[in-house]
Design an enzyme around this catalytic site. Structure first.
Site, mmCIF file in Angstrom:
data_model
loop_
_atom_site.group_PDB
_atom_site.id
_atom_site.type_symbol
_atom_site.label_atom_id
_atom_site.label_comp_id
_atom_site.label_asym_id
_atom_site.label_seq_id
_atom_site.Cartn_x
_atom_site.Cartn_y
_atom_site.Cartn_z
ATOM 1 N N GLU A 47 0.851 -1.187 0.000
ATOM 2 C CA GLU A 47 0.000 0.000 0.000
ATOM 3 C C GLU A 47 0.889 1.240 0.000
ATOM 4 O OE1 GLU A 47 -2.339 2.891 -0.118
ATOM 5 O OE2 GLU A 47 -3.394 0.963 -0.074
ATOM 6 N N ASN A 55 -10.714 3.729 -1.074
ATOM 7 C CA ASN A 55 -12.087 4.219 -1.165
ATOM 8 C C ASN A 55 -13.081 3.295 -0.484
ATOM 9 O OD1 ASN A 55 -11.937 6.701 -2.420
ATOM 10 N ND2 ASN A 55 -12.200 5.907 -4.490
ATOM 11 N N GLY A 62 -24.121 0.035 0.963
ATOM 12 C CA GLY A 62 -24.233 -1.410 1.090
ATOM 13 C C GLY A 62 -23.611 -2.145 -0.079
ATOM 14 N N VAL A 169 4.644 0.817 -5.446
ATOM 15 C CA VAL A 169 5.105 -0.030 -6.543
ATOM 16 C C VAL A 169 5.436 0.878 -7.722
ATOM 17 C CG1 VAL A 169 4.506 -1.875 -8.150
ATOM 18 C CG2 VAL A 169 3.784 -2.027 -5.753
ATOM 19 N N GLU A 270 -26.349 6.959 -0.798
ATOM 20 C CA GLU A 270 -27.628 6.710 -1.445
ATOM 21 C C GLU A 270 -28.611 6.004 -0.523
ATOM 22 O OE1 GLU A 270 -28.566 4.666 -5.739
ATOM 23 O OE2 GLU A 270 -26.769 5.852 -5.430
ATOM 24 N N ARG A 294 -27.988 7.383 -10.698
ATOM 25 C CA ARG A 294 -27.187 8.528 -10.259
ATOM 26 C C ARG A 294 -27.043 9.591 -11.341
ATOM 27 N NH1 ARG A 294 -22.450 5.380 -6.768
ATOM 28 N NH2 ARG A 294 -23.775 4.985 -4.949
ATOM 29 N N GLU A 427 -12.054 -1.043 -8.771
ATOM 30 C CA GLU A 427 -12.273 0.169 -9.565
ATOM 31 C C GLU A 427 -11.199 0.380 -10.625
ATOM 32 O OE1 GLU A 427 -13.212 4.956 -8.975
ATOM 33 O OE2 GLU A 427 -12.851 3.693 -7.215
ATOM 34 N N ARG A 437 -22.535 3.615 -12.980
ATOM 35 C CA ARG A 437 -22.519 2.550 -11.972
ATOM 36 C C ARG A 437 -23.738 2.654 -11.061
ATOM 37 N NH1 ARG A 437 -21.064 2.031 -6.804
ATOM 38 N NH2 ARG A 437 -19.923 3.985 -6.639
ATOM 39 N N GLY A 440 -24.118 0.481 -4.794
ATOM 40 C CA GLY A 440 -24.079 -0.826 -4.157
ATOM 41 C C GLY A 440 -23.331 -1.869 -4.960
#
Length: 465
Positions: A47, A55, A62, A169, A270, A294, A427, A437, A440
């Protein structure tokens, strides 16, 4: 789940070689690492930031899944076919159908896999564009992000999977066309080559990279973003340098409801609308179906030309969507003991707002929204004091485009061939969501394709022996 503090691995314990290197500590990377280790691989996570979770930590609503025991508990009869068609419709039909088919067929098993690892999602709420409640939540309807990340971190700790933070990396290493390792850089250890039989890129999107945004979505540079600071597209650059292709890079999602009056942009999940909240304009009137997709809700807000809109909800909705407690505690919401008082505080016509809320409550009781044909998120009205309002504006939220992959999470080159030993998921990978998208689906994607990446990495390593 017992609370605990996760500790990253001391850099002195870094080895020179692993079976499986995972780039990124979000839900995708952690899921893949856990799955791969359970299948016998020697795994490590790198990381680049000091903090973990990416994110995934910011997710609130959910995880979409169908044909689950949680749905049956709430007497929801659903199907993979319906989930597929509604996600395809939400994506304007441009979703990668191979990825989408695999996705919808594996959400139920993803919920079971989480449960097996003591991560229980046994409550449920609606999201925009879905005809059924599919967004699975933890007990108490708390925000899924922190709960999921902590649960996966606990599994990492129990399985002693090493996680090195502050470890960037720099490049992927190839040998005879096959990925054979990574070059990393750490503040204490410096630059090192780490040998690897397989590598997973799970480093997230590029919404925080203004240079990339200026190329792929220049019209959105005017907006803020809900993304964490590490969403800078590093993994996309790694993949292209190694021969990977990109897809859908100009498809960037704007989330309609983000509170932006403070020095930090807060996503207002949402699930708040799914629990019953409504949107009003500056006149105190509703102006759209709050549970549309959305992109549709964003357009409705933009078409107001009123510098955003306002979410209105009550204590009952707070109790149904516990993430709202955070919004209130952080001072993001204005409150009033009556609708009239709330209207005065937020500067809208009190009579209009009282009439709007009264009308909404009538629609809710009849379960028929004759004004905007809202059909979900209607389980409760706005009737329980205190009442709340949050001013929101659209913000860049998610980059649908990314690395080209197949359903096996293999990174593909421009002619559709797999780059041997290289995988991508989450993602950072493009194609699943199409033009838009569904709320959820991102958390579901992290588990479904994180598991797949771990399984395919194990299969690949086995093929080398």
């Amino acid at each position: 789940m017992v609370k605990f503090n996760f500790s990253c691995t001391n850099i002195d314990n870094l080895k020179s070689s692993y079976d499986f290197v995972v780039i990124g500590s979000g839900a995708t990377g952690m899921t893949a690492a856990i799955q791969a280790q359970e299948l016998g691989l020697d795994v490590v996570i790198f990381e680049k930031l000091n903090s973990l979770g990416g994110n995934s930590m910011r997710a609130s609503t959910g995880m979409n899944a169908v044909e689950t025991m949680t749905q049956l508990k709430y007497q929801i009869i659903d199907s993979q076919e319906s989930f597929y068609e509604e996600t395809l419709k939400g994506g304007k039909g441009s979703n990668n159908k191979e990825l989408l088919s695999y996705f919808v067929r594996h959400t139920e098993s993803a919920i079971e896999w989480l449960s097996y690892h003591n991560i229980e999602l046994n409550e449920i709420v609606s999201t925009g564009g879905m005809s059924k409640k599919r967004a699975h939540q933890p007990t108490g309807a708390t925000a899924i992000g922190g709960y999921l990340v902590k649960g996966l971190q606990q599994q990492l700790a129990e399985k002693r999977i090493p996680v090195f933070n502050q470890t960037k990396v720099l490049s992927l290493v190839k040998n005879d066309g096959h990925i054979s390792g990574v070059e990393i850089e750490h503040p204490q250890a410096g630059k090192k080559i780490i040998n690897a039989k397989t590598v997973l890129i799970a480093s997230g999107g590029f919404a925080q990279n203004r240079a990339m945004m200026s190329v792929y979505a220049p019209d959105l540079l005017r907006l803020g973003t809900t993304n964490h600071p590490g969403a800078t597209g590093d993994g996309i650059k790694l993949a292209t340098t190694a021969g990977g292709a990109l897809v859908d890079m100009n498809k960037v999602q704007v989330h309609p409801t983000a509170q932006q009056e403070t020095d930090h942009i807060y996503l207002i999940g949402e699930g708040l609308r799914g629990a019953g909240a409504i949107l009003i304009n500056h006149l105190g009137k509703r102006f759209t179906n709050e549970m549309a997709t959305r992109d549709q809700v964003t357009k409705a807000i933009d078409d107001l030309h009123q510098d955003g809109a306002t979410l209105v909800f009550d204590q009952g909705i707070c109790e149904a969507f516990k993430a709202a407690d955070f919004y209130v505690a952080m001072g993001l919401a204005v409150s009033g003991n009556t609708i009239y008082e709330l209207a005065e505080k937020i500067g809208v016509n009190p009579n209009n707002l009282e009439k709007t809320v009264s009308g909404w409550n009538m629609y809710q009781k009849a379960f028929e929204d004759i004004a905007f044909d809202r059909q979900t998120g209607m389980d409760r009205g706005i009737e329980k004091s205190p009442y709340y309002a949050i001013h929101i504006k659209p913000a860049v939220h998610y980059t649908m485009g990314g690395i080209k992959t197949n359903r096996l999470t293999e990174v593909l080159n421009e002619i559709g061939e797999a780059v041997p030993g290289l995988f991508a998921a989450g993602e950072v990978a493009g194609g699943l969501h199409g033009d838009n998208r569904i709320g959820g689906n991102s958390i579901a994607e992290t588990i479904v394709f994180g598991r797949q990446a771990g399984q395919q990495a194990a299969k690949h390593v086995l093929s080398l022996s």
